[in-house]
Design a protein around this motif. Structure first.
Motif, PDB file in Angstrom:
ATOM      1  N   GLY A 265      29.371  39.714  47.347  1.00 36.30           N
ATOM      2  CA  GLY A 265      29.012  38.460  47.997  1.00 36.30           C
ATOM      3  C   GLY A 265      27.615  37.961  47.703  1.00 36.30           C
ATOM      4  O   GLY A 265      27.142  37.016  48.341  1.00 36.30           O
ATOM      5  N   GLU A 266      26.951  38.582  46.713  1.00 36.37           N
ATOM      6  CA  GLU A 266      25.610  38.106  46.351  1.00 36.37           C
ATOM      7  C   GLU A 266      25.673  36.802  45.568  1.00 36.37           C
ATOM      8  O   GLU A 266      24.692  36.052  45.509  1.00 36.37           O
ATOM      9  CB  GLU A 266      24.871  39.196  45.570  1.00 36.37           C
ATOM     10  CG  GLU A 266      24.593  40.419  46.425  1.00 36.37           C
ATOM     11  CD  GLU A 266      24.044  41.589  45.634  1.00 36.37           C
ATOM     12  OE1 GLU A 266      22.876  41.490  45.213  1.00 36.37           O
ATOM     13  OE2 GLU A 266      24.769  42.583  45.447  1.00 36.37           O
ATOM     14  N   VAL A 267      26.804  36.546  44.923  1.00 36.47           N
ATOM     15  CA  VAL A 267      27.110  35.231  44.355  1.00 36.47           C
ATOM     16  C   VAL A 267      28.511  34.859  44.829  1.00 36.47           C
ATOM     17  O   VAL A 267      29.314  35.728  45.202  1.00 36.47           O
ATOM     18  CB  VAL A 267      27.044  35.212  42.806  1.00 36.47           C
ATOM     19  CG1 VAL A 267      25.628  35.460  42.329  1.00 36.47           C
ATOM     20  CG2 VAL A 267      28.005  36.218  42.198  1.00 36.47           C
ATOM     21  N   ASP A 268      28.806  33.568  44.827  1.00 38.01           N
ATOM     22  CA  ASP A 268      30.108  33.086  45.312  1.00 38.01           C
ATOM     23  C   ASP A 268      31.128  32.940  44.188  1.00 38.01           C
ATOM     24  O   ASP A 268      32.339  32.988  44.429  1.00 38.01           O
ATOM     25  CB  ASP A 268      29.929  31.726  46.000  1.00 38.01           C
ATOM     26  CG  ASP A 268      28.868  31.763  47.087  1.00 38.01           C
ATOM     27  OD1 ASP A 268      28.930  32.685  47.933  1.00 38.01           O
ATOM     28  OD2 ASP A 268      27.979  30.893  47.078  1.00 38.01           O
ATOM     29  N   ALA A 269      30.627  32.747  42.983  1.00 38.45           N
ATOM     30  CA  ALA A 269      31.493  32.565  41.815  1.00 38.45           C
ATOM     31  C   ALA A 269      30.772  33.141  40.606  1.00 38.45           C
ATOM     32  O   ALA A 269      29.546  33.258  40.603  1.00 38.45           O
ATOM     33  CB  ALA A 269      31.801  31.083  41.596  1.00 38.45           C
ATOM     34  N   ALA A 270      31.539  33.500  39.583  1.00 43.60           N
ATOM     35  CA  ALA A 270      30.909  34.083  38.388  1.00 43.60           C
ATOM     36  C   ALA A 270      31.840  33.951  37.199  1.00 43.60           C
ATOM     37  O   ALA A 270      33.069  33.849  37.347  1.00 43.60           O
ATOM     38  CB  ALA A 270      30.572  35.558  38.618  1.00 43.60           C
TER      39      ALA A 270
END
Length: 251
Positions: free
Chosen positions: A176-181
């Motif tokens: 959850g440190e980024v929402d998309a990748a």
């Protein structure tokens, strides 16, 4: 009794010969290929008695390491581009296209909401993660993917982290440190209970994970044998079982 002694002596000599002539190979491999690579190497070691040290990293990282040491037996990045660089320098004896390594944009299910396209993502408040284009194959092709969407500038403005390996980026996404990748299709398929894939734009790139037998190999016969283990049907299946896609044969 004499027969048992002779049999025991023969077994002991066989073990000595087996250990004496076992080769030690060094394989450079892209971190995103780790699980199937280890599966194939495990079978190779068990069946041949040879040993393999695997040095993982982003494709750019392992290329740099090889160029610094000029040592090693095989080189297996996530993109053919890195093998071609070594081939131009005369460092490649043989090369083999193993599987396709495709970049996709994945969004966490708990964050996706009404986002259905890359345009929706570009206009959202979500945080995006990407691989470092100088370090890993999917970093470079990820840049090409967002450019193909026509939303390249907007999407780049949303990037909060660029990682040196795709596995590191996947962990940021799952935690959850980024929402998309932008990750690999294989990793996305393994985590589809947590992720949603957005449609990729027409003209998006595909990388081909390519294995090279290196000219620097101190054990060329055994290095070629390991390459054969990767290219045979069981070797390819080790990758496709993890979600990698087979190479499409040209007509």
């Amino acid at each position: 009794m004499k027969r048992q002694l002779l049999a025991g002596l023969g077994l002991a000599l066989g073990l000595i010969c087996h250990n004496t002539f076992a080769a030690e190979l060094h394989l450079y491999a892209g971190a995103g290929l780790k699980q199937p690579v280890e599966q194939v190497v495990s079978v190779f070691e068990k069946e041949t008695g040879n040993k393999v040290t695997i040095e993982y990293g982003g494709s750019g990282q392992i290329l740099t390491r090889f160029n610094l040491t000029k040592q090693g037996d095989l080189f297996f990045p996530g993109s053919q581009d890195y093998v071609e660089k070594l081939d131009k320098e005369g460092q490649v004896v043989n090369q083999y296209s193993i599987v396709r390594h495709i970049p996709v944009i994945a969004v966490r299910k708990d964050k996706v909401g009404d986002i259905k396209t890359l345009e929706d993502l570009a206009n959202s408040s979500l945080k995006l993660g990407m691989g470092d284009a100088k370090a890993i194959a999917l970093g470079k092709s990820g840049e090409q993917l967002i450019d193909a969407s026509g939303e390249g500038d907007k999407l780049r403005d949303k990037v909060v982290v660029r990682t040196a390996t795709i596995k590191q980026l996947l962990m940021y996404l799952l935690n959850g440190e980024v929402d998309a990748a932008i990750i690999g299709y294989a990793d996305a398929m393994k985590n589809q209970d947590k992720l949603v894939l957005l449609p990729v734009p027409e003209g998006s790139p595909e990388e081909v994970a390519t294995l090279a037998v290196l000219k620097t190999s101190a054990n060329p016969k055994e290095a070629q044998l390991l390459a054969d283990y990767f290219t045979r049907a069981e070797g390819i299946k080790a990758f496709t079982d993890y979600g990698f896609l087979p190479v499409i044969s040209k007509p």
